[in-house]
Write a protein that holds these residues in place. Sequence first.
Motif, PDB file in Angstrom:
ATOM      1  N   ARG A   9      42.992  41.608  30.133  1.00 24.78           N
ATOM      2  CA  ARG A   9      41.652  39.791  30.099  1.00 24.78           C
ATOM      3  C   ARG A   9      42.531  38.993  29.522  1.00 24.78           C
ATOM      4  O   ARG A   9      43.763  38.738  29.734  1.00 24.78           O
ATOM      5  CB  ARG A   9      41.607  40.421  28.465  1.00 24.78           C
ATOM      6  N   LEU A  10      41.541  38.473  30.702  1.00 21.00           N
ATOM      7  CA  LEU A  10      41.949  36.960  30.884  1.00 21.00           C
ATOM      8  C   LEU A  10      41.157  36.338  30.224  1.00 21.00           C
ATOM      9  O   LEU A  10      39.335  35.918  30.763  1.00 21.00           O
ATOM     10  CB  LEU A  10      41.775  37.002  32.377  1.00 21.00           C
ATOM     11  N   GLY A  11      40.946  35.479  29.190  1.00 25.93           N
ATOM     12  CA  GLY A  11      40.267  34.944  28.300  1.00 25.93           C
ATOM     13  C   GLY A  11      39.300  35.106  27.481  1.00 25.93           C
ATOM     14  O   GLY A  11      39.561  36.677  27.332  1.00 25.93           O
ATOM     15  N   GLY A  12      37.921  35.653  28.219  1.00 28.73           N
ATOM     16  CA  GLY A  12      37.355  36.725  27.161  1.00 28.73           C
ATOM     17  C   GLY A  12      36.870  37.927  28.225  1.00 28.73           C
ATOM     18  O   GLY A  12      36.225  38.561  27.837  1.00 28.73           O
TER      19      GLY A  12
ATOM     20  N   SER B 131      29.490  31.835  37.354  1.00 30.51           N
ATOM     21  CA  SER B 131      30.089  33.686  37.836  1.00 30.51           C
ATOM     22  C   SER B 131      31.542  33.391  38.360  1.00 30.51           C
ATOM     23  O   SER B 131      32.033  32.513  39.058  1.00 30.51           O
ATOM     24  CB  SER B 131      29.354  34.273  38.202  1.00 30.51           C
ATOM     25  N   ALA B 132      32.296  33.916  38.094  1.00 31.18           N
ATOM     26  CA  ALA B 132      33.823  34.007  38.516  1.00 31.18           C
ATOM     27  C   ALA B 132      33.638  34.663  39.719  1.00 31.18           C
ATOM     28  O   ALA B 132      32.548  35.628  40.166  1.00 31.18           O
ATOM     29  CB  ALA B 132      34.798  34.920  38.037  1.00 31.18           C
ATOM     30  N   TRP B 133      34.986  34.427  39.799  1.00 34.27           N
ATOM     31  CA  TRP B 133      35.043  34.493  41.851  1.00 34.27           C
ATOM     32  C   TRP B 133      36.182  35.565  41.847  1.00 34.27           C
ATOM     33  O   TRP B 133      37.129  35.481  42.048  1.00 34.27           O
ATOM     34  CB  TRP B 133      35.027  33.254  42.922  1.00 34.27           C
ATOM     35  N   VAL B 134      36.033  37.173  42.333  1.00 32.19           N
ATOM     36  CA  VAL B 134      37.235  37.795  42.857  1.00 32.19           C
ATOM     37  C   VAL B 134      37.398  37.992  44.403  1.00 32.19           C
ATOM     38  O   VAL B 134      36.958  38.714  44.996  1.00 32.19           O
ATOM     39  CB  VAL B 134      37.022  38.593  42.231  1.00 32.19           C
ATOM     40  N   GLN B 135      38.361  37.743  44.292  1.00 28.33           N
ATOM     41  CA  GLN B 135      39.278  38.652  46.083  1.00 28.33           C
ATOM     42  C   GLN B 135      39.916  40.170  45.404  1.00 28.33           C
ATOM     43  O   GLN B 135      40.611  39.886  44.843  1.00 28.33           O
ATOM     44  CB  GLN B 135      40.053  37.804  46.649  1.00 28.33           C
TER      45      GLN B 135
ATOM     46  N   VAL C 183      44.642  41.309  42.747  1.00 28.09           N
ATOM     47  CA  VAL C 183      43.569  40.940  42.873  1.00 28.09           C
ATOM     48  C   VAL C 183      43.557  38.992  42.654  1.00 28.09           C
ATOM     49  O   VAL C 183      44.938  38.794  41.796  1.00 28.09           O
ATOM     50  CB  VAL C 183      43.204  41.737  41.345  1.00 28.09           C
ATOM     51  N   ARG C 184      42.619  37.949  43.163  1.00 29.32           N
ATOM     52  CA  ARG C 184      42.928  36.807  42.897  1.00 29.32           C
ATOM     53  C   ARG C 184      41.608  36.696  42.278  1.00 29.32           C
ATOM     54  O   ARG C 184      40.467  37.067  42.351  1.00 29.32           O
ATOM     55  CB  ARG C 184      42.428  35.907  44.360  1.00 29.32           C
ATOM     56  N   TYR C 185      41.977  35.925  41.013  1.00 35.12           N
ATOM     57  CA  TYR C 185      40.463  36.054  40.037  1.00 35.12           C
ATOM     58  C   TYR C 185      40.276  34.394  39.861  1.00 35.12           C
ATOM     59  O   TYR C 185      41.242  33.456  39.577  1.00 35.12           O
ATOM     60  CB  TYR C 185      40.617  36.919  38.853  1.00 35.12           C
TER      61      TYR C 185
ATOM     62  N   ASN D  59      42.301  27.076  37.774  1.00 37.95           N
ATOM     63  CA  ASN D  59      41.598  27.960  36.820  1.00 37.95           C
ATOM     64  C   ASN D  59      41.747  29.135  38.413  1.00 37.95           C
ATOM     65  O   ASN D  59      40.394  30.202  38.124  1.00 37.95           O
ATOM     66  CB  ASN D  59      39.846  27.555  37.492  1.00 37.95           C
ATOM     67  N   ALA D  60      42.405  29.271  38.652  1.00 35.05           N
ATOM     68  CA  ALA D  60      43.431  30.894  39.467  1.00 35.05           C
ATOM     69  C   ALA D  60      44.199  31.410  38.691  1.00 35.05           C
ATOM     70  O   ALA D  60      45.288  31.223  38.530  1.00 35.05           O
ATOM     71  CB  ALA D  60      43.432  31.052  40.974  1.00 35.05           C
ATOM     72  N   THR D  61      43.670  33.104  38.685  1.00 42.40           N
ATOM     73  CA  THR D  61      45.273  33.785  38.144  1.00 42.40           C
ATOM     74  C   THR D  61      44.831  35.245  38.998  1.00 42.40           C
ATOM     75  O   THR D  61      43.417  35.145  39.904  1.00 42.40           O
ATOM     76  CB  THR D  61      44.830  34.655  36.611  1.00 42.40           C
ATOM     77  N   LEU D  62      46.407  35.727  39.334  1.00 42.55           N
ATOM     78  CA  LEU D  62      46.743  36.186  40.726  1.00 42.55           C
ATOM     79  C   LEU D  62      46.670  37.987  39.578  1.00 42.55           C
ATOM     80  O   LEU D  62      48.571  37.518  38.796  1.00 42.55           O
ATOM     81  CB  LEU D  62      47.800  36.190  41.381  1.00 42.55           C
TER      82      LEU D  62
END
Length: 195
Positions: free
Chosen positions: A72-75, A134-138, A148-150, A174-177
Amino acid sequence: MIRSFRAAATVVLVVSLTAVACTSDGHNGDGSRAAEFVPLRKLREIAVSGDPLGELGADDPGARTRPVAEVRLGGDRLVAYVDPKACGLVVDAPGAGHFGLKTAWPKDDNDAGTDSLPGGPYAQSSSSGYERRSAWVQLSCGGRAMIVRYEARGAHDVSGVRGAMSVVRSRTRNATLVVIGPKKLRSVIARKLSA
């Protein structure tokens, strides 16, 4: 002479079997854990609450889909899964939508989006939800690891990490790996990503 030949052959056989026994206890001959070379598709399945894969049709029983990690990344909730042909990710972000992403396993070294990180080669794809913010994901899918890059607006506290997963804060705002795979390989990839 025949007796000494048999004795020598027996000694060689015993030494060979001992060497095999010493290296099959979870270690390779170089001292590293054999478990670190486990293919991504053989990671242990985790139980997930609700039906995040089914909501996107990712839990096709014929595909033998298995969730292997969750965070979980925040909500926002991310659930990583594998099946015999691909690895995938389901994103449930209440403020940004519910969507999924699936990437086929690379067929060979030529079928790679990037091979600069261990655990590859990797095939890549990216997506975002249908909502305006919306969030972007790679998703980078390799034979032994998934990366995953979120990217989503706002700071995201990390919680509920389950399965073979490590979370790395990106220098990009604003990016989390997220790295999924065997522990030792995850730590090597995480160091490279945060360098």
